[in-house]
Structures are given as C-alpha cells and as structure tokens.
Write a protein that holds these residues in place. Structure first.
Motif, PDB file in Angstrom:
ATOM      1  N   GLU A   1     108.680 -54.973  69.910  1.00  0.00           N
ATOM      2  CA  GLU A   1     107.691 -55.553  68.974  1.00  0.00           C
ATOM      3  C   GLU A   1     107.972 -57.147  68.620  1.00  0.00           C
ATOM      4  OE1 GLU A   1     105.065 -54.686  65.041  1.00  0.00           O
ATOM      5  OE2 GLU A   1     106.401 -53.233  66.048  1.00  0.00           O
TER       6      GLU A   1
ATOM      7  N   ARG B   1     105.758 -60.273  69.991  1.00  0.00           N
ATOM      8  CA  ARG B   1     105.098 -61.098  68.995  1.00  0.00           C
ATOM      9  C   ARG B   1     105.390 -62.636  68.993  1.00  0.00           C
ATOM     10  NH1 ARG B   1     107.644 -59.645  64.851  1.00  0.00           N
ATOM     11  NH2 ARG B   1     106.748 -57.672  64.654  1.00  0.00           N
TER      12      ARG B   1
ATOM     13  N   ASN C   1     103.814 -48.651  72.742  1.00  0.00           N
ATOM     14  CA  ASN C   1     103.545 -48.836  71.387  1.00  0.00           C
ATOM     15  C   ASN C   1     103.748 -50.101  70.896  1.00  0.00           C
ATOM     16  OD1 ASN C   1     102.601 -46.097  71.390  1.00  0.00           O
ATOM     17  ND2 ASN C   1     104.563 -45.457  70.659  1.00  0.00           N
ATOM     18  N   PRO C   2     104.834 -50.825  71.012  1.00  0.00           N
ATOM     19  CA  PRO C   2     105.081 -52.114  70.546  1.00  0.00           C
ATOM     20  C   PRO C   2     103.972 -53.190  71.047  1.00  0.00           C
ATOM     21  CG  PRO C   2     106.908 -51.217  71.209  1.00  0.00           C
ATOM     22  CD  PRO C   2     106.110 -50.402  71.508  1.00  0.00           C
ATOM     23  N   THR C   3     103.614 -52.923  72.398  1.00  0.00           N
ATOM     24  CA  THR C   3     102.591 -53.915  72.963  1.00  0.00           C
ATOM     25  C   THR C   3     101.146 -53.733  72.281  1.00  0.00           C
ATOM     26  OG1 THR C   3     103.667 -53.756  75.031  1.00  0.00           O
ATOM     27  CG2 THR C   3     101.124 -54.589  75.081  1.00  0.00           C
ATOM     28  N   GLU C   4     100.714 -52.310  71.952  1.00  0.00           N
ATOM     29  CA  GLU C   4      99.522 -51.999  71.500  1.00  0.00           C
ATOM     30  C   GLU C   4      99.507 -52.553  69.882  1.00  0.00           C
ATOM     31  OE1 GLU C   4      97.065 -47.997  70.697  1.00  0.00           O
ATOM     32  OE2 GLU C   4      98.959 -47.861  70.051  1.00  0.00           O
ATOM     33  N   LYS C   5     100.792 -52.612  69.342  1.00  0.00           N
ATOM     34  CA  LYS C   5     100.578 -53.249  67.823  1.00  0.00           C
ATOM     35  C   LYS C   5     100.355 -54.691  68.003  1.00  0.00           C
ATOM     36  CE  LYS C   5     103.631 -49.612  65.713  1.00  0.00           C
ATOM     37  NZ  LYS C   5     104.985 -49.559  65.076  1.00  0.00           N
ATOM     38  N   VAL C   6     101.006 -55.357  68.722  1.00  0.00           N
ATOM     39  CA  VAL C   6     101.099 -56.750  68.839  1.00  0.00           C
ATOM     40  C   VAL C   6      99.584 -57.204  69.193  1.00  0.00           C
ATOM     41  CG1 VAL C   6     101.887 -58.967  69.930  1.00  0.00           C
ATOM     42  CG2 VAL C   6     103.313 -56.992  69.099  1.00  0.00           C
TER      43      VAL C   6
ATOM     44  N   LYS D   1      96.790 -55.920  68.879  1.00  0.00           N
ATOM     45  CA  LYS D   1      95.719 -55.628  67.802  1.00  0.00           C
ATOM     46  C   LYS D   1      96.029 -56.896  66.779  1.00  0.00           C
ATOM     47  CE  LYS D   1      95.600 -50.747  67.343  1.00  0.00           C
ATOM     48  NZ  LYS D   1      95.744 -49.537  66.452  1.00  0.00           N
ATOM     49  N   LYS D   2      97.043 -57.460  66.728  1.00  0.00           N
ATOM     50  CA  LYS D   2      97.225 -58.737  65.790  1.00  0.00           C
ATOM     51  C   LYS D   2      96.728 -60.086  66.626  1.00  0.00           C
ATOM     52  CE  LYS D   2     100.918 -56.460  63.067  1.00  0.00           C
ATOM     53  NZ  LYS D   2     102.216 -56.521  62.717  1.00  0.00           N
TER      54      LYS D   2
ATOM     55  N   LYS E   1      98.018 -46.431  77.005  1.00  0.00           N
ATOM     56  CA  LYS E   1      97.140 -46.765  75.884  1.00  0.00           C
ATOM     57  C   LYS E   1      96.379 -48.074  76.294  1.00  0.00           C
ATOM     58  CE  LYS E   1      99.685 -44.642  71.996  1.00  0.00           C
ATOM     59  NZ  LYS E   1     100.221 -44.779  70.875  1.00  0.00           N
TER      60      LYS E   1
ATOM     61  N   SER F   1      92.959 -51.095  75.093  1.00  0.00           N
ATOM     62  CA  SER F   1      92.091 -51.642  74.103  1.00  0.00           C
ATOM     63  C   SER F   1      91.299 -52.641  74.729  1.00  0.00           C
ATOM     64  CB  SER F   1      92.747 -51.907  72.835  1.00  0.00           C
ATOM     65  OG  SER F   1      93.614 -53.089  73.157  1.00  0.00           O
TER      66      SER F   1
END
Length: 364
Positions: free
Chosen positions: A83, A87, A106-111, A113-114, A127, A129
C-alpha cells in the motif's frame, strides 16, 4: 471517465492557441509522456513471474517510443508495504499503475479510492471499481498442456507440483495439470508441496528434492525461480519451466516452458487510456490472445509427446478444448461442475476444490 493526462494536453494546446504560439501536428505545444508505474512482488531477475512483467514493461516503452515513461518497484511484500509503494507511485504523478500480484489486491483498492483520477489495474484479483480493473492469464491452459506432457513422460506414474499459496489461481492450475495428465495416463498420481512463497530458490530446491525423493519424476512449479529445473537436471528427472523460458538452466531436464507475455495487454490498456476508451473490466488472456507461449520444446522429447502438446495447445487456442467443462467431481465426491457446463471466468476465479483423484487437502 476523462483521462487526466489527455486533459492536460488539451489545456496546453488551448493555451498555445490563445497565445498565438505554434503547435505540433497533434495539436499540442509539447506532449509530455504518459507516466506508468509497475509494482512487482519478486525481483526482476527471478526468471519467472516478475521477470516477464518487467520484460513486458520494456516492450511498452519500445512500442510507444517516448510517449510513455515507465517506472517499477521490485521485491514488494504483499500487505502494508505494498500500500505504501502504490501510494508513493500515485503521489509521484503516474497516470496509470499496474500491480502484479494477488496479495496487492486490497492495497490497490485502497489507494485507487484515494486517487480517483489515476487508472489502476491489478493482476489475478477480483475487486474492481470505476478506476480499477483486473487482468489475469489463463494459466490453467498452460498447465493443461504441461499435464499432457507430464502424464506421457512419467515412468513412475507420479508427477509433482511445487505450489506457492492456496489461492484460486494455483488451485485451478493444479486441477488442470491433473485432469490433463489423467486424460493420457489413467494411472498417474500427483504429489503437491506447498512452499508459501512466490520466490525463494532455497525453498523451491528443497521442495523439488523432497518430491523427487518421494518418487516424482516430472516436476511442475507455481513458483518463480529456476531452482526446481536445476534440481531436476541434477537428479535426472524432467521438469517444465514457469512464466519465462527456463531452458538454459536445465538442458536435459527441461521439457518446455509455459512463457507469459503481458505486453499485449499492457499496450492495449495504455492505448485505451490515451484515447479515452479505458473502462474497468476483468480481462483474461491465454493462448488465443498470444499471452501464453509454449517455449523451447526440447529436442529430446519423443515425437508423440511433441505432437500431443501441439494438438492440445491448438485446441485450447481455438476454444474447442475447455478444461473446466462438466461433469467434474471434487475429491470428496461432490459434483462441482454440472454435465455440459463450462465454468465462467467468474466461477474460475473462485475455484477452491481439488478434482476427483487428487489425494490431498487444500491448506487453510
């Protein structure tokens, strides 16, 4: 979704026109290269998974000839470190970021979104988006070809699989190897050894030798170093290369390699961003898309094995052979694929069972 990079180019062109400045034939005063970042789980010198992703990255730069500038970070652990790295690539102004291992999901998804104006693509995950796609190879096609060769070449009727982590990709590939081997050799058995790593030459070599000690005379690996090939060469058994052409590491033991070629997808995705047609998708590529290659078939393979390998590859490429077509039972006797049904990509992404005949349990 409008591309930030293209917006910048349009703004530059408009400003140039307003100021009466000269513009290039493309309409822009100066076209900055699109910036693309890559995140690798292993070293670029692993001669496997990360090696092939990086070879494709280099093909991207060659293809776009100055219009794309790439950077990469290698040996990134799956988890919190991933992550942080993703980032940082986003903060450094990359327009698009490819993350190339399942544990980066999951780290890719979190970043993502930001940083909604940056395009993200994650390999082997599920996952998605508005600004995050997934992409995966139909590695089970390559494993099926490998299983055909393994089933025909084994003299002990025992083939071995060095497995990394119990995720759907690895499990379905084990299934594919065994169903293919069984189709040409009803007496074949498969032994599986989990090493809990993608790249660790010592662990991979130890696993290879342990399997050979148990009577395995053909090795297939889901790890990234050539160590299993080298062990096979030393012990006088056969093996198949993973992800890249590993022939040079085992001149006698190497049967062939299933080589990955990610370049077609990377080039296509970057072009889609450039022309504004990119959209989130779940992309699967295999023999038909030129993203899997049977590389360096050894001259020492019998003619009938070569012919059967070529036949299976052609059928997989044409779509006339679909390995996960029912009826298929798991090794508990349950029907997991109904007669006449072929698993969809979404169903393939969730395979968590061994097929009938595999005498083993999946680690938790």
């Amino acid at each position: 979704m409008m591309k930030k990079h293209n917006n910048w180019q349009r703004w530059v062109a408009s400003a140039a026109l307003a100021l009466g400045l000269g513009v290039t034939a493309s309409g822009a005063l100066a076209e900055d290269p699109m910036k693309v970042g890559f995140v690798y789980v292993g070293p670029v010198g692993d001669y496997g998974w990360s090696y092939e992703h990086d070879r494709a990255r280099q093909e991207v730069e060659k293809h776009f000839a100055g219009k794309v500038k790439t950077t990469y970070v290698e040996k990134v652990p799956e988890g919190a470190d991933a992550e942080r790295v993703i980032r940082q690539l986003a903060q450094q102004g990359n327009d698009m970021i490819f993350t190339t291992s399942f544990g980066f999901m999951n780290p890719t998804e979190k970043v993502a979104k930001k940083f909604p104006k940056i395009f993200f693509e994650h390999a082997t995950g599920y996952k998605r988006s508005d600004n995050m796609s997934t992409y995966v190879l139909r590695t089970y096609e390559g494993r099926y070809v490998s299983g055909i060769a393994a089933g025909m070449m084994t003299k002990t009727n025992t083939i071995g699989y060095i497995a990394s982590f119990p995720i759907p990709e690895v499990i379905r590939d084990i299934d594919s190897v065994y169903m293919a081997a069984k189709s040409v050799n009803p007496d074949v058995k498969i032994k599986i050894m989990w090493v809990s790593t993608w790249y660790d030459p010592v662990k991979e070599s130890e696993a290879a030798n342990a399997l050979i000690d148990q009577g395995v005379d053909v090795l297939i690996q889901h790890t990234d170093s050539p160590a299993p090939l080298m062990a096979a060469e030393k012990r006088g058994v056969k093996a198949i290369g993973q992800a890249s052409d590993m022939s040079k590491f085992a001149p006698n033991a190497h049967m062939f390699s299933i080589q990955d070629d990610w370049a077609p997808h990377y080039i296509s995705s970057i072009e889609a961003v450039m022309n504004g047609t990119w959209k989130p998708q779940d992309f699967w590529g295999g023999f038909a898309e030129g993203m899997l290659v049977v590389a360096s078939v050894n001259d020492n393979l019998p003619a009938d094995v070569k012919a059967k390998v070529a036949e299976a590859q052609a059928a997989l490429k044409a779509g006339t052979l679909k390995p996960f077509t029912g009826p298929i039972k798991d090794n508990q006797g349950n029907v997991v694929v109904a007669a006449g049904h072929t698993l969809t990509d979404a169903e393939l992404a969730g395979v968590n069972w061994y097929i009938e005949g595999i005498d083993a349990t999946i680690p938790k």
